[in-house]
Design a protein around this motif. Sequence first.
Motif, PDB file in Angstrom:
ATOM      1  N   MET A 157       6.628   4.325 -20.327  1.00  0.00           N
ATOM      2  CA  MET A 157       7.160   5.649 -19.329  1.00  0.00           C
ATOM      3  C   MET A 157       6.200   5.833 -18.247  1.00  0.00           C
ATOM      4  SD  MET A 157      10.024   6.360 -20.741  1.00  0.00           S
ATOM      5  CE  MET A 157      10.763   5.827 -22.259  1.00  0.00           C
ATOM      6  N   PHE A 158       4.893   5.549 -18.333  1.00  0.00           N
ATOM      7  CA  PHE A 158       4.144   5.606 -17.152  1.00  0.00           C
ATOM      8  C   PHE A 158       4.693   4.529 -15.912  1.00  0.00           C
ATOM      9  CE2 PHE A 158       0.784   3.988 -14.404  1.00  0.00           C
ATOM     10  CZ  PHE A 158       0.151   5.074 -14.097  1.00  0.00           C
ATOM     11  N   PHE A 159       5.536   3.435 -16.152  1.00  0.00           N
ATOM     12  CA  PHE A 159       5.838   2.578 -15.179  1.00  0.00           C
ATOM     13  C   PHE A 159       7.279   2.983 -15.039  1.00  0.00           C
ATOM     14  CE2 PHE A 159       2.297   0.265 -16.579  1.00  0.00           C
ATOM     15  CZ  PHE A 159       1.633  -0.144 -15.465  1.00  0.00           C
ATOM     16  N   ARG A 160       8.019   3.380 -15.952  1.00  0.00           N
ATOM     17  CA  ARG A 160       9.438   3.691 -15.801  1.00  0.00           C
ATOM     18  C   ARG A 160       9.856   5.166 -15.233  1.00  0.00           C
ATOM     19  NH1 ARG A 160      13.332   6.364 -18.644  1.00  0.00           N
ATOM     20  NH2 ARG A 160      15.180   5.638 -18.968  1.00  0.00           N
ATOM     21  N   GLU A 161       9.183   6.224 -15.813  1.00  0.00           N
ATOM     22  CA  GLU A 161       9.593   7.352 -15.221  1.00  0.00           C
ATOM     23  C   GLU A 161       9.739   7.611 -13.725  1.00  0.00           C
ATOM     24  OE1 GLU A 161      11.598  10.955 -15.894  1.00  0.00           O
ATOM     25  OE2 GLU A 161      11.305   9.284 -17.323  1.00  0.00           O
ATOM     26  N   PRO A 162       8.702   7.489 -13.293  1.00  0.00           N
ATOM     27  CA  PRO A 162       8.992   7.165 -11.602  1.00  0.00           C
ATOM     28  C   PRO A 162      10.274   6.998 -10.662  1.00  0.00           C
ATOM     29  CG  PRO A 162       6.626   6.881 -11.847  1.00  0.00           C
ATOM     30  CD  PRO A 162       7.550   6.564 -13.315  1.00  0.00           C
ATOM     31  N   ILE A 174       0.677  -0.885   0.013  1.00  0.00           N
ATOM     32  CA  ILE A 174      -0.084  -0.171   0.014  1.00  0.00           C
ATOM     33  C   ILE A 174       0.944   1.341  -0.076  1.00  0.00           C
ATOM     34  CG2 ILE A 174      -1.522   1.282   1.357  1.00  0.00           C
ATOM     35  CD1 ILE A 174      -2.789  -1.260   2.163  1.00  0.00           C
ATOM     36  N   LEU A 175       2.067   1.169   0.884  1.00  0.00           N
ATOM     37  CA  LEU A 175       2.859   2.387   0.960  1.00  0.00           C
ATOM     38  C   LEU A 175       3.544   2.669  -0.368  1.00  0.00           C
ATOM     39  CD1 LEU A 175       4.493   2.104   4.605  1.00  0.00           C
ATOM     40  CD2 LEU A 175       2.810   3.690   3.566  1.00  0.00           C
ATOM     41  N   GLY A 176       3.907   1.444  -0.942  1.00  0.00           N
ATOM     42  CA  GLY A 176       4.550   1.503  -2.428  1.00  0.00           C
ATOM     43  C   GLY A 176       3.724   2.206  -3.459  1.00  0.00           C
ATOM     44  N   LEU A 177       2.301   1.803  -3.697  1.00  0.00           N
ATOM     45  CA  LEU A 177       1.384   2.298  -4.304  1.00  0.00           C
ATOM     46  C   LEU A 177       1.154   3.675  -4.195  1.00  0.00           C
ATOM     47  CD1 LEU A 177      -1.348  -0.932  -4.639  1.00  0.00           C
ATOM     48  CD2 LEU A 177       0.451  -0.002  -6.227  1.00  0.00           C
ATOM     49  N   LEU A 178       1.234   4.144  -2.845  1.00  0.00           N
ATOM     50  CA  LEU A 178       0.794   5.620  -2.407  1.00  0.00           C
ATOM     51  C   LEU A 178       2.110   6.511  -3.154  1.00  0.00           C
ATOM     52  CD1 LEU A 178      -0.769   5.375   1.008  1.00  0.00           C
ATOM     53  CD2 LEU A 178      -1.873   6.086  -1.128  1.00  0.00           C
ATOM     54  N   ALA A 179       3.373   5.892  -2.826  1.00  0.00           N
ATOM     55  CA  ALA A 179       4.331   6.776  -3.102  1.00  0.00           C
ATOM     56  C   ALA A 179       4.346   6.768  -4.779  1.00  0.00           C
ATOM     57  CB  ALA A 179       5.645   5.736  -2.882  1.00  0.00           C
ATOM     58  N   GLY A 197       1.869   6.813  -6.881  1.00  0.00           N
ATOM     59  CA  GLY A 197       0.923   7.521  -7.129  1.00  0.00           C
ATOM     60  C   GLY A 197       1.407   9.047  -6.885  1.00  0.00           C
ATOM     61  N   ALA A 198       1.791   9.387  -5.838  1.00  0.00           N
ATOM     62  CA  ALA A 198       2.413  10.695  -5.620  1.00  0.00           C
ATOM     63  C   ALA A 198       3.447  11.045  -6.704  1.00  0.00           C
ATOM     64  CB  ALA A 198       2.946  10.632  -4.161  1.00  0.00           C
ATOM     65  N   LEU A 199       4.459   9.979  -7.027  1.00  0.00           N
ATOM     66  CA  LEU A 199       5.190  10.326  -8.030  1.00  0.00           C
ATOM     67  C   LEU A 199       4.387  10.664  -9.410  1.00  0.00           C
ATOM     68  CD1 LEU A 199       7.955   8.032  -7.302  1.00  0.00           C
ATOM     69  CD2 LEU A 199       8.544  10.301  -6.909  1.00  0.00           C
ATOM     70  N   GLU A 200       3.599   9.937  -9.644  1.00  0.00           N
ATOM     71  CA  GLU A 200       2.856  10.012 -10.940  1.00  0.00           C
ATOM     72  C   GLU A 200       2.161  11.329 -11.109  1.00  0.00           C
ATOM     73  OE1 GLU A 200       3.003   8.538 -13.666  1.00  0.00           O
ATOM     74  OE2 GLU A 200       3.500   6.627 -13.328  1.00  0.00           O
ATOM     75  N   VAL A 201       1.648  12.118  -9.772  1.00  0.00           N
ATOM     76  CA  VAL A 201       0.843  13.264  -9.700  1.00  0.00           C
ATOM     77  C   VAL A 201       1.976  14.127  -9.951  1.00  0.00           C
ATOM     78  CG1 VAL A 201      -0.108  14.824  -8.242  1.00  0.00           C
ATOM     79  CG2 VAL A 201      -0.904  12.690  -8.310  1.00  0.00           C
ATOM     80  N   TYR A 202       3.121  14.390  -9.247  1.00  0.00           N
ATOM     81  CA  TYR A 202       4.368  15.134  -9.588  1.00  0.00           C
ATOM     82  C   TYR A 202       4.636  15.269 -11.039  1.00  0.00           C
ATOM     83  CZ  TYR A 202       8.856  17.435  -8.687  1.00  0.00           C
ATOM     84  OH  TYR A 202      10.087  18.256  -8.908  1.00  0.00           O
ATOM     85  N   ILE A 203       4.894  14.149 -11.547  1.00  0.00           N
ATOM     86  CA  ILE A 203       5.289  14.353 -13.081  1.00  0.00           C
ATOM     87  C   ILE A 203       4.280  14.859 -13.832  1.00  0.00           C
ATOM     88  CG2 ILE A 203       5.756  12.698 -15.022  1.00  0.00           C
ATOM     89  CD1 ILE A 203       7.201  10.546 -12.901  1.00  0.00           C
ATOM     90  N   GLY A 204       3.105  14.471 -13.702  1.00  0.00           N
ATOM     91  CA  GLY A 204       1.909  15.063 -14.236  1.00  0.00           C
ATOM     92  C   GLY A 204       1.821  16.660 -14.057  1.00  0.00           C
ATOM     93  N   LEU A 205       1.980  16.895 -13.009  1.00  0.00           N
ATOM     94  CA  LEU A 205       2.014  18.606 -12.777  1.00  0.00           C
ATOM     95  C   LEU A 205       3.217  19.137 -13.410  1.00  0.00           C
ATOM     96  CD1 LEU A 205       1.459  18.907  -8.973  1.00  0.00           C
ATOM     97  CD2 LEU A 205      -0.286  19.447 -10.689  1.00  0.00           C
TER      98      LEU A 205
END
Length: 217
Positions: free
Chosen positions: A201-206, A25-30, A32-40
């Motif tokens: 890149m969705f999986f690699r970039e974080p 769960i912690l890994g998924l949250l982290a 997700g947070a990285l994906e949001v940061y990349i998206g911004l």
Amino acid sequence: MKEYASYRGRSRGRGWLTALLVLVILGLLAFGALEVYIGLHSRDRMAGDPQVMVIFGCQVRRDGPSILLRDRLDTALDYLEDHPDIRIVVTGGKGDDEHMSEAQAMYDYLTARGVDGERIWMEDKSRNTWQNINNTFALMEREGWDLTDDVLLVSSGFHLARIEMLWDRVRTGILWDEVYNDQYSSTLAAPVSHVPSRVQMFFREPLALVKSFLFDR
């Protein structure tokens, strides 16, 4: 006694499963947070008055730039139509599976579409984003450019968060005694029209972002 030992074994097993579930769960949250940061950061952002455009390379194929790289170059060309005086750096070396450097391929692509080759400088030695940026600063300094010039960073949207982080890291190290607030970096986010690359890149970039944050110094 045997029943108690059996219960203790089951309890210990449930403890491991609970700990594993918490880690997942912690890994998924982290992630997700990285994906949001990349998206911004996956968007155009204009600040200051860019004097230099830096286009970051990507894979080159036998028939020319890959789809991902063409997306970046076409985005740059759209901007160059309205900004004919901006200086250009194309950055990227020759990978083991490439027949020419990414910088050369980008130079050829741009000049074939009317960009004056005298405006383009090639950084053709780097093998990753960290080297792209360090070598670009070295090129600018070697050519007598003002390192405090505002810059426009061009790459795929997913790549920009990492580029901005590393660009600021390198520039701060070089210009630590300058008035940093008077220097600006802008970004142009190229679309990713190649769907398999978008998924990859969705999986690699974080992971690449974390690696760069920790080790690219």
